[in-house]
Enzyme design. Structure first.
Site, PDB file in Angstrom:
ATOM      1  N   LYS A 185     -15.892  -1.372   3.692  1.00 14.25           N
ATOM      2  CA  LYS A 185     -15.262  -1.720   2.411  1.00 14.25           C
ATOM      3  C   LYS A 185     -16.357  -2.251   1.498  1.00 14.25           C
ATOM      4  O   LYS A 185     -16.862  -3.369   1.723  1.00 14.25           O
ATOM      5  CB  LYS A 185     -14.219  -2.811   2.626  1.00 14.25           C
ATOM      6  CG  LYS A 185     -12.991  -2.400   3.433  1.00 14.25           C
ATOM      7  CD  LYS A 185     -12.193  -3.640   3.815  1.00 14.25           C
ATOM      8  CE  LYS A 185     -10.783  -3.316   4.270  1.00 14.25           C
ATOM      9  NZ  LYS A 185     -10.123  -4.513   4.878  1.00 14.25           N
ATOM     10  N   GLU A 192       0.822  -1.219   0.000  1.00  9.26           N
ATOM     11  CA  GLU A 192       0.000   0.000   0.000  1.00  9.26           C
ATOM     12  C   GLU A 192       0.849   1.259   0.000  1.00  9.26           C
ATOM     13  O   GLU A 192       0.347   2.351   0.259  1.00  9.26           O
ATOM     14  CB  GLU A 192      -0.950  -0.001   1.204  1.00  9.26           C
ATOM     15  CG  GLU A 192      -1.952  -1.141   1.135  1.00  9.26           C
ATOM     16  CD  GLU A 192      -3.079  -1.001   2.139  1.00  9.26           C
ATOM     17  OE1 GLU A 192      -3.501   0.140   2.410  1.00  9.26           O
ATOM     18  OE2 GLU A 192      -3.528  -2.031   2.648  1.00  9.26           O
TER      19      GLU A 192
HETATM   20  C1  2PG Z   1      -7.224  -3.932   5.758  1.00  9.61           C
HETATM   21  C2  2PG Z   1      -6.926  -3.705   4.278  1.00  9.61           C
HETATM   22  C3  2PG Z   1      -6.295  -2.369   4.025  1.00  9.61           C
HETATM   23  P1  2PG Z   1      -6.725  -5.795   2.776  1.00  9.61           P
HETATM   24  O1  2PG Z   1      -6.931  -4.998   6.324  1.00  9.61           O
HETATM   25  O2  2PG Z   1      -7.806  -3.057   6.377  1.00  9.61           O
HETATM   26  O3  2PG Z   1      -5.143  -2.140   4.791  1.00  9.61           O
HETATM   27  O4  2PG Z   1      -6.101  -4.725   3.766  1.00  9.61           O
HETATM   28  O5  2PG Z   1      -7.340  -5.068   1.647  1.00  9.61           O
HETATM   29  O6  2PG Z   1      -5.566  -6.682   2.354  1.00  9.61           O
HETATM   30  O7  2PG Z   1      -7.743  -6.565   3.565  1.00  9.61           O
HETATM   31 MG    MG Z   2      -7.883  -4.296   8.272  1.00  8.34          MG
END
Ligand code: 2PG
Ligand code: MG
Length: 451
Positions: free
Chosen positions: A361, A229
């Site tokens: 998300k 990231e």
């Molecule tokens: C999280 C995300 C972003 P990932 O764990 O919050 O840092 O990671 O998209 O790999 O789940």
């Molecule tokens: Mg996370």
């Protein structure tokens, strides 16, 4: 305000205006198109494009996680030898086939009905048939098309006449965990600048911290590029060394710890913990839930930490309860893998006192409507709400608009480098500028405890 916003002043607006003077015209979906594009890890992903009868087009790309919760919507991947089995030909075919058949002729301005239709068409609890990637790209593209038809940027289309705030950014300085080959246990070492007077000032401060951290790493002979990231690759011997380095970088800038700037961590504990047993890669220790709570509590006592995400694993609700009871009055405690952007899980956790904030998300839920429901459940519970990117991202800036339009209060995108990250920060800067004197920064008010 919306009319003053043009697609041409955004680096990637997701919106194409064929006729800029169109407003509230025919929002019937006439064409749905899916294609394969590439994400920031060089992996295939799904882009969807929705065309409406009035001539506008909305476009969006699905992101992808690496540290995923087991309750997330499942991305449809082809398997086989090509691209490590990660190709998305089947998901793209779902967009161009089943989803196109369902949506053609439907009204793009009825996002809830569109999303409900897709969820029903999928028919699985985890979106495994059509693919969470196919669904989220299409759902977001429908939103972009509807906003374009209304002649408004997405954030304004979502907010309507409601007051919105610019989000408090949570920005990664060092990567770790699943995003850096588990070089250190903690996944995200981040900063938050709630003491800034504006979103742009928070970015200015973070830029100085990011620069100082890079310079310090270089001085110490430890600079080895960046993680997934864009945070610096964590060449540290223990988690605490990373925390000390972060403090040193903040101190270099002269910003005040605790009042202007604080630390935020994503432990992503599901990656190294199961059944109440946590194995730390760095020193080989195995901790139980109690041990984890004590270790993190020690960090809370010694460092100006404002926020901790997934302090224990997704299968450890009791651990969430203990940690929240002990520290929820002075720290934001975010459920990510544990709550997976699910409204019911958020409501249950709130009732049980298992966190005081939720990460939002859209691709964990699968659709814009479900992600919004999770955010509303969080707000209802008095939780902090943080719209978040995934570790696999693209130039898509939808989440920047969601964070403002839904008045989430916070936005987590990754670091201050790599264009798939800065695309989002830059988009919020454009929104802030378009708001002019009306721009309000959430700051301390975004956090679920008294700062
Ligand atoms: C999280 C995300 C972003 P990932 O764990 O919050 O840092 O990671 O998209 O790999 O789940
Ligand atoms: Mg996370």
């Amino acid at each position: 305000m919306g009319n003053g916003w043009s697609a041409s002043n955004a680096m990637y607006s997701n919106i194409q205006f064929n006729n800029r003077s169109l407003h509230m015209t025919d929002t019937t979906i006439t064409h749905v198109h899916g294609r394969r594009v590439w994400d920031s890890r060089g992996r295939p992903t799904v882009e969807a494009e929705i065309t409406l009868a009035c001539g506008v087009t909305g476009r969006a790309i699905a992101p992808a996680g690496a540290s995923t919760g087991s309750g997330e919507a499942l991305d449809l991947r082809d398997g086989g030898a090509a691209f490590g089995g990660l190709d998305v030909a089947n998901a793209v075919a779902c967009v161009n086939g089943d989803i196109a058949n369902l949506l053609t002729g439907r009204d793009a301005s009825d996002q809830a009905a569109i999303d409900k239709g897709m969820v029903e068409l999928d028919g699985t609890p985890n979106r495994g048939r059509l693919g969470g990637n196919a669904l989220v790209a299409t759902s977001m593209a429908v939103l972009h098309a509807a906003a374009a038809a209304a002649g408004r940027p997405v954030w304004h289309y979502l907010a309507g006449d409601r007051t919105v705030r610019l989000p408090l950014p949570e920005i990664q300085i060092f990567g770790g965990g699943a995003h850096a080959a588990r070089r250190v246990d903690v996944q995200d070492f981040m900063v938050m600048c709630p003491g800034a007077s504006s979103f742009s000032e928070a970015l200015n401060w973070t830029a100085e911290i990011y620069r100082a951290a890079g310079a310090l790493m270089k001085q110490a002979g430890k600079l080895q590029g960046v993680a997934d990231e864009g945070g610096y690759w964590p060449t540290f011997d223990c988690n605490e060394e990373a925390l000390d380095a972060l403090l040193a970088a903040i101190n270099e800038t002269g910003l005040q710890l605790g009042t202007q700037v604080g630390i935020s961590l994503d432990i992503a504990a599901s990656e190294f913990g199961r059944n109440g047993s946590y194995r730390l890669a760095l020193d080989g220790r195995t901790l139980d839930t109690e041990g984890m709570v004590r270790m993190l509590g020690g960090w809370l006592d010694n460092y100006p930490i404002l926020s901790i995400e997934d302090p224990v694993a997704e299968d450890d609700p009791a651990g969430f309860g203990i940690f929240t009871k002990e520290y929820g009055h002075r720290c934001q405690i975010i459920g990510d893998d544990y709550l997976v952007t699910n409204a019911q899980r958020v409501a249950n956790a709130a009732l049980a006192g298992h966190a005081n904030a939720v990460l939002i998300k859209p691709n964990q839920a699968g659709t814009i409507t479900e992600a919004h429901e999770a955010l509303v459940a969080g707000k209802k519970a008095g939780f902090g709400t943080i719209v978040s990117a995934r570790s696999g991202e693209t130039e898509d800036v939808t989440i920047a608009h969601l964070s403002v339009g839904w008045d989430a209060g916070q936005l987590k995108v990754g670091s201050f480098s790599r264009s798939e990250r800065t695309a989002k920060w830059n988009e919020v800067l454009r929104i802030e500028e378009s708001l002019g004197k009306q721009a309000v920064f959430s700051g301390w008010g975004a956090l679920p405890f008294q700062g």
